[in-house]
Design a protein around this motif. Structure first.
Motif, PDB file in Angstrom:
ATOM      1  N   GLU A 132       0.808  -1.223   0.000  1.00 49.36           N
ATOM      2  CA  GLU A 132       0.000   0.000   0.000  1.00 49.36           C
ATOM      3  C   GLU A 132       0.836   1.265   0.000  1.00 49.36           C
ATOM      4  O   GLU A 132       0.373   2.317  -0.363  1.00 49.36           O
ATOM      5  N   ASP A 133       2.116   1.166   0.429  1.00 47.08           N
ATOM      6  CA  ASP A 133       2.894   2.389   0.610  1.00 47.08           C
ATOM      7  C   ASP A 133       4.077   2.501  -0.342  1.00 47.08           C
ATOM      8  O   ASP A 133       4.940   3.339  -0.167  1.00 47.08           O
ATOM      9  N   GLY A 134       4.132   1.656  -1.349  1.00 50.05           N
ATOM     10  CA  GLY A 134       5.217   1.772  -2.308  1.00 50.05           C
ATOM     11  C   GLY A 134       6.385   0.868  -2.021  1.00 50.05           C
ATOM     12  O   GLY A 134       7.226   0.651  -2.879  1.00 50.05           O
ATOM     13  N   GLY A 135       6.520   0.330  -0.813  1.00 55.58           N
ATOM     14  CA  GLY A 135       7.537  -0.655  -0.510  1.00 55.58           C
ATOM     15  C   GLY A 135       8.958  -0.259  -0.874  1.00 55.58           C
ATOM     16  O   GLY A 135       9.590  -0.861  -1.715  1.00 55.58           O
ATOM     17  N   GLY A 136       9.516   0.776  -0.226  1.00 52.29           N
ATOM     18  CA  GLY A 136      10.887   1.172  -0.481  1.00 52.29           C
ATOM     19  C   GLY A 136      11.044   2.176  -1.603  1.00 52.29           C
ATOM     20  O   GLY A 136      12.149   2.589  -1.912  1.00 52.29           O
ATOM     21  N   VAL A 137       9.955   2.580  -2.214  1.00 54.71           N
ATOM     22  CA  VAL A 137      10.003   3.568  -3.291  1.00 54.71           C
ATOM     23  C   VAL A 137      10.041   4.959  -2.682  1.00 54.71           C
ATOM     24  O   VAL A 137       9.297   5.258  -1.761  1.00 54.71           O
ATOM     25  N   THR A 350      18.590   1.368  -1.602  1.00 56.26           N
ATOM     26  CA  THR A 350      19.601   0.439  -2.103  1.00 56.26           C
ATOM     27  C   THR A 350      20.735   0.246  -1.117  1.00 56.26           C
ATOM     28  O   THR A 350      21.001   1.111  -0.274  1.00 56.26           O
ATOM     29  N   LYS A 351      21.406  -0.882  -1.244  1.00 59.65           N
ATOM     30  CA  LYS A 351      22.643  -1.180  -0.524  1.00 59.65           C
ATOM     31  C   LYS A 351      23.581  -1.908  -1.478  1.00 59.65           C
ATOM     32  O   LYS A 351      23.125  -2.588  -2.402  1.00 59.65           O
ATOM     33  N   GLY A 359      14.740  -6.382   1.522  1.00 63.00           N
ATOM     34  CA  GLY A 359      13.937  -5.166   1.486  1.00 63.00           C
ATOM     35  C   GLY A 359      14.609  -4.022   0.761  1.00 63.00           C
ATOM     36  O   GLY A 359      13.988  -2.982   0.525  1.00 63.00           O
ATOM     37  N   PHE A 360      15.890  -4.203   0.385  1.00 63.52           N
ATOM     38  CA  PHE A 360      16.627  -3.175  -0.336  1.00 63.52           C
ATOM     39  C   PHE A 360      17.027  -3.691  -1.717  1.00 63.52           C
ATOM     40  O   PHE A 360      17.373  -4.864  -1.868  1.00 63.52           O
ATOM     41  N   CYS A 361      16.996  -2.809  -2.696  1.00 65.14           N
ATOM     42  CA  CYS A 361      17.560  -3.153  -4.001  1.00 65.14           C
ATOM     43  C   CYS A 361      19.083  -3.158  -3.877  1.00 65.14           C
ATOM     44  O   CYS A 361      19.646  -2.558  -2.951  1.00 65.14           O
ATOM     45  N   VAL A 362      19.747  -3.822  -4.793  1.00 65.53           N
ATOM     46  CA  VAL A 362      21.211  -3.845  -4.816  1.00 65.53           C
ATOM     47  C   VAL A 362      21.703  -2.720  -5.720  1.00 65.53           C
ATOM     48  O   VAL A 362      21.262  -2.586  -6.867  1.00 65.53           O
TER      49      VAL A 362
END
Length: 405
Positions: A132-137, A350-351, A359-362
């Motif tokens: 619902e909240d964009g999930g890390g966006v 990101t990490k 939960g983070f993009c690379v």
């Protein structure tokens, strides 16, 4: 009388199911568009009494009832929770080792393709529900992938791609190509052209049985990396694979890198052998793009198409009716040094791969969820004349038409 009935039906259902009137407007549109009968109108309205999670399934049933799949497909595509933008990633390299945590031959973290797909399709990791909240966006416009096409470049990758799209938890939204990349066409010499084509056709026929194989490719020519395969072998491999398109009617997912007019000339000569095609990751001149489009081909755009000012000038001139977008992930990320970067509105947490965290993009590894950035750059090049939603809707519609979803 037909209009009167539809309005009355929606009013009654609105009261009965306690949902806002505009929740049923797509149903009214479907009723008017299909010119359905009195009884079919009632069925259409009733299908939309459900919540958003089941509306897509209802639209499939509407297609069956009305027999108007082409018109209703737009309603199906445009419906999403919170009216998020929807995309088809027409080319994603999800078989790449990076999604198993391997970078340059070294294991850096656990396999995380499951998380990549959850981010792509807007699904919560733990509850398997819409985010619902964009999930890390961060910033930008909320978007979600509608479908992903996994690309293959060898016979073995074609088999793996088919296995992946069948066994994925998101199998209903994933498809694949079958074919040999130009830099891998040496395999035709190793196995023999006829035998190799026979093996490829077996994979295609297997995938056609359940609709999972949707294109031949990635095939074409690549003169930038002839150290992997010489030009003559590339041409022989390309022409051989056209027989697969002839026999199946599947479209071509085309690769063209620094070939001048060579691929164009081959396509002109053999245009009768295939139904349709897309030149993916296009980064050449507008003159060449127009020549491809004159053959009724689509142009596929990703981050590698948006690196320079010259690239942006080309993309700005492409007609929406011939435009499709992709990530070509994990490659073709849009970097700060690229001309298109200034148009990006949406970013992701990101990490680095060495500090991987769920939960983070690379960092530096593109994913299907990043397709919103490609659309933002394209929209940015056109200024106020074309909105981001215009880009998203056109590309989604073109992708559905091309892949026959």
């Amino acid at each position: 009388s037909h209009i009167y009935f539809v309005i009355c039906s929606i009013t009654i259902i609105t009261i009965k199911y306690q949902r806002p009137f505009n929740h049923f407007l797509p149903a009214a549109a479907a009723a008017f568009i299909t010119h359905s009968s009195f009884s079919s109108s009632f069925v259409i309205c009733n299908f939309f009494r459900c919540n958003s999670s089941s509306s897509s399934k209802s639209l499939h049933e509407l297609e069956r009832i009305t027999g108007n799949a082409s018109t209703l497909s737009h309603l199906k595509m445009s419906h999403s929770p919170k009216n998020r933008l929807k995309f088809v990633d027409i080319g994603a390299n999800l078989l790449d080792p990076m999604y198993t945590g391997i970078y340059r031959g070294k294991v850096r973290h656990e396999a995380d393709l499951d998380l990549v797909l959850q981010r792509a399709f807007g699904v919560d990791e733990e509850n398997n529900e819409d985010i619902e909240d964009g999930g890390g966006v961060k910033g930008g416009t909320e978007a979600v992938l509608d479908k992903i096409v996994v690309t293959a470049g060898t016979l073995e990758e074609s088999r793996e791609a088919l296995k992946l799209v069948r066994e994925s938890p998101f199998a209903d939204r994933m498809y694949c190509t079958v074919g040999v990349h130009p830099t891998r066409c040496g395999s035709f010499l190793e196995h023999g052209i006829e035998e190799h084509l026979k093996d490829l056709m077996e994979v295609i026929e297997d995938g056609l049985s359940d609709g999972k194989v949707v294109a031949i490719g990635e095939l074409g020519l690549d003169y930038a990396r002839t150290q992997f395969c010489d030009i003559q072998t590339q041409k022989e491999g390309f022409l051989a694979q056209l027989s697969l398109a002839e026999k199946t009617g599947l479209p071509l997912f085309l690769h063209n890198r620094e070939t001048g007019n060579d691929l164009l000339d081959l396509l002109k000569t053999h245009r009768h052998r295939f139904t349709r095609g897309v030149v993916h990751s296009f980064d050449d001149t507008i003159e060449l793009a127009k020549e491809f489009m004159d053959l009724d081909l689509y142009i596929g755009i990703n981050g590698c198409s948006l690196k320079t000012v010259e690239n942006l000038a080309v993309v700005k001139q492409l007609p929406l009716k011939k435009l499709m977008i992709e990530t070509d992930c994990p490659w073709c990320d849009i970097r700060a040094s690229h001309a298109g970067f200034s148009h990006i509105k949406t970013s992701f947490d990101t990490k680095q791969e060495k500090k991987f965290e769920r939960g983070f993009c690379v960092k530096g590894r593109y994913e299907p969820c990043h397709i919103i950035q490609v659309a933002e750059v394209i929209a940015g090049t056109r200024g106020s004349s074309t909105s981001l939603r215009d880009i998203a809707d056109a590309c989604l519609r073109n992708s559905y038409d091309f892949y026959r979803f």
